[in-house]
Design an enzyme around this catalytic site. Structure first.
Site, PDB file in Angstrom:
ATOM      1  CG  MET A  20      -1.641   1.290   1.494  1.00  0.00           C
ATOM      2  SD  MET A  20      -2.804   1.167   2.879  1.00  0.00           S
ATOM      3  CE  MET A  20      -1.676   1.033   4.264  1.00  0.00           C
ATOM      4  CG  ASP A  22       0.590   8.120  -2.380  1.00  0.00           C
ATOM      5  OD1 ASP A  22       1.565   7.506  -1.947  1.00  0.00           O
ATOM      6  OD2 ASP A  22       0.619   8.860  -3.381  1.00  0.00           O
ATOM      7  CD  GLU A 206       5.999  11.839  -5.626  1.00  0.00           C
ATOM      8  OE1 GLU A 206       6.080  11.034  -6.565  1.00  0.00           O
ATOM      9  OE2 GLU A 206       6.298  11.533  -4.463  1.00  0.00           O
TER      10      GLU A 206
HETATM   11  C1  FRU Z   1       3.557   9.284  -4.048  1.00  0.00           C
HETATM   12  C2  FRU Z   1       3.327   8.763  -5.462  1.00  0.00           C
HETATM   13  C3  FRU Z   1       2.419   9.680  -6.242  1.00  0.00           C
HETATM   14  C4  FRU Z   1       1.849   8.771  -7.287  1.00  0.00           C
HETATM   15  C5  FRU Z   1       1.694   7.481  -6.522  1.00  0.00           C
HETATM   16  C6  FRU Z   1       1.919   6.246  -7.348  1.00  0.00           C
HETATM   17  O1  FRU Z   1       3.926   8.280  -3.164  1.00  0.00           O
HETATM   18  O2  FRU Z   1       4.555   8.594  -6.116  1.00  0.00           O
HETATM   19  O3  FRU Z   1       3.060  10.826  -6.767  1.00  0.00           O
HETATM   20  O4  FRU Z   1       0.631   9.227  -7.802  1.00  0.00           O
HETATM   21  O5  FRU Z   1       2.632   7.522  -5.470  1.00  0.00           O
HETATM   22  O6  FRU Z   1       1.653   5.101  -6.605  1.00  0.00           O
END
Ligand code: FRU
Length: 522
Positions: A20, A22, A206
């Site tokens: 898992m 975000d 991000e």
């Molecule tokens: C942050 C990230 C986001 C991206 C996602 C991909 O942890 O790199 O920028 O959308 O995770 O799993």
């Protein structure tokens, strides 16, 4: 916990298995809290990402539902990445997320676009099925933006002209940027000429988050609220150093400008949600209880090899209520949501304990690997505090150099959690007061150096400086312990530190709690 799985947690969300990252699309809808999350159904490492989905009535016990979004369209065929939920009307939640697609049939060229999904049946309080709209993708990277660095749309809000706004994370050269988009119908979006905010040399932003907080209280605000009693928070997750940074500032919704309240603060400088492991976090407005809540991804400190063996990786931090710090008006406070108190099976209260110099005191009768500890230390006399100049950008290093076992003047003193009876394993959370050029400050550290007899885990120490106003009468810690996670909230939630630990002896009822003081002046 079983002996095969001593590190699974109780009150921290985690899927039954696999990787898992975000938290995504958080919302409260028809009696349920919804948590979506970046989830790889195929293994315990990052890979083909879907939106896992769980619901809860109290954010303590979660019920895992079927995957909400999976890569099944040309524009998200490599993964359904991070995104957010917005209520376009009271009964109309909409998700915007990042699709990871191919630029051509060559899989070498993968780019990011934004896509929208709506509930199949908005009468279903569990929102189990989502439909990706025909207009997708609703956004591709604009000219001048690298399409491999264009992702993680925020919850949208309404500006002064009644139109929707949202932010997408990106970078221009090495400058982190929050690209601003406007729309009247949620499907057609136009980039504003100027970004909402940008900071030189901070690299890719991000998971941006942008939300209002009340100037005069702890109540949360829905994302479109603005006015004289409101100030905003902008947060970005810096891909370069994997930490979440925020800044409090004024948002002018006529001109879509954002101005930091304290010119010495900015995204990427100084203010962090958490000084330990906490990334890609996201807030939402909880309309049931009128508060704003923060979730963040807490990854493992063990090796990928270990994660594959145990079959899972990562937790979500315990949900935190957040509000403006009324003292500074340019920082926020964070506190575990009150629901946690219903989990307390027993509550013990001790007072008047004197911590002699160089002492370790067992808190008897408090065993176990799940604790919610609140402790208040009388303000020590600072007359003899040592002089220590620590570059505030490198307190983490100071925390590991000082370490819990350092013998100072005013501290280190604090807690040992997940400690074995022989103290060979212990995670120390401590204060250490020092004099610096700018007056006295206290270091607040979480020292994982002796957290496990297993050496195949990362035991980096974390910490921060904390200025304590002279009218404060005590130094306060609240620490949540849940098998393999230790989350500390110091001074009422001014400074937070989350760490992951993997004791081999100090598990379940073999885990003890101690108070210690290594200082000679206390
Ligand atoms: C942050 C990230 C986001 C991206 C996602 C991909 O942890 O790199 O920028 O959308 O995770 O799993």
């Amino acid at each position: 916990r079983t002996s095969e799985q001593p590190y699974r947690t109780g009150f921290h969300f985690q899927p039954t298995k696999n990787w898992m990252n975000d938290p995504n699309g958080l919302m409260y809808y028809k009696g349920y809290y919804h948590l979506f999350y970046q989830w790889n159904p195929y293994g315990a490492v990052w890979g083909t990402i879907t939106w896992g989905h769980a619901v809860s009535t109290d954010m303590l016990q979660w019920h895992i539902l079927d995957v909400a979004l999976a890569p099944d369209q040309w524009y998200d065929i490599n993964g359904c990445w991070t995104g957010s939920a917005t209520f376009v009307a009271a009964n109309r939640p909409v998700l915007i997320y990042t699709g990871w697609t191919n630029i051509s049939s060559s899989v070498e060229h993968k780019i990011q676009v934004q896509a929208v999904a709506v509930p199949h049946d908005s009468e279903d309080p569990l929102l189990q099925k989502w439909i990706k709209v025909n207009d997708n993708p609703i956004l591709v990277a604009p000219i001048g933006i690298d399409p491999t660095e264009f992702r993680d749309p925020t919850t949208a809000w309404i500006g002064a002209d009644g139109k929707w706004r949202m932010v997408v994370g990106s970078k221009r050269k090495e400058d982190g940027v929050a690209l601003l988009y406007r729309s009247s119908d949620f499907l057609h979006w136009h980039k504003a000429e100027d970004p909402l905010h940008s900071v030189v040399d901070t690299g890719m932003w991000e998971c941006p988050d942008f939300y209002p907080v009340s100037i005069g209280g702890q109540n949360g605000l829905d994302t479109s609220v603005n006015g004289p009693d409101v100030i905003h928070v902008l947060k970005a997750s810096l891909a370069n150093d994997k930490h979440d940074y925020y800044v409090v500032g004024t948002y002018n919704s006529d001109y879509d400008t954002f101005t930091p309240a304290d010119s010495s603060h900015n995204v990427g400088i100084g203010l962090r949600y958490d000084y330990g492991k906490f990334y890609a976090s996201k807030t939402f407005y909880d309309s049931a209880k009128g508060r704003r809540i923060l979730f963040g991804w807490v990854n493992e400190s063990s090796s990928a090899k270990n994660d594959i063996v145990k079959g899972w990786s990562s937790l979500q931090g315990f949900p935190r209520k957040i509000w403006l710090n009324g003292e500074t008006k340019s920082s926020i406070l964070q506190w575990p949501i009150q629901e946690i108190e219903t989990l307390r099976r027993r509550s013990d209260s001790l007072s008047g304990i004197f911590l002699e110099a160089n002492s370790v005191t067992r808190v008897t009768g408090v065993e176990g690997a799940q604790l919610d500890v609140e402790v208040e230390f009388d303000m020590p006399s600072l007359n003899e505090a040592e002089i220590l100049e620590v570059d505030s950008s490198n307190v983490q290093l100071a925390c590991s150099q000082v370490g819990k076992s350092h013998k100072g003047a005013v501290g280190p003193f604090g807690l040992l959690v997940l400690a074995s009876e022989d103290l060979k394993e212990q995670t120390a959370v401590f204060f250490y007061a020092v004099l610096t050029g700018g007056g006295w400050k206290t270091l607040i550290c979480s020292d994982q150096g002796r957290s496990s007899l297993n050496n195949d885990v990362d035991k980096t120490s974390y910490g921060s400086y904390m200025s304590v106003p002279s009218n404060d009468k005590s130094l306060r810690l609240r620490t949540l312990v849940d098998h393999s996670i230790v989350e500390t909230f110091a001074q009422g939630g001014e400074i937070c530190i989350t760490s992951r630990v993997y004791p081999v002896k100090a598990v379940n009822n073999q885990a003890h709690l101690y108070l210690f003081n290594n200082g000679v002046q206390y």
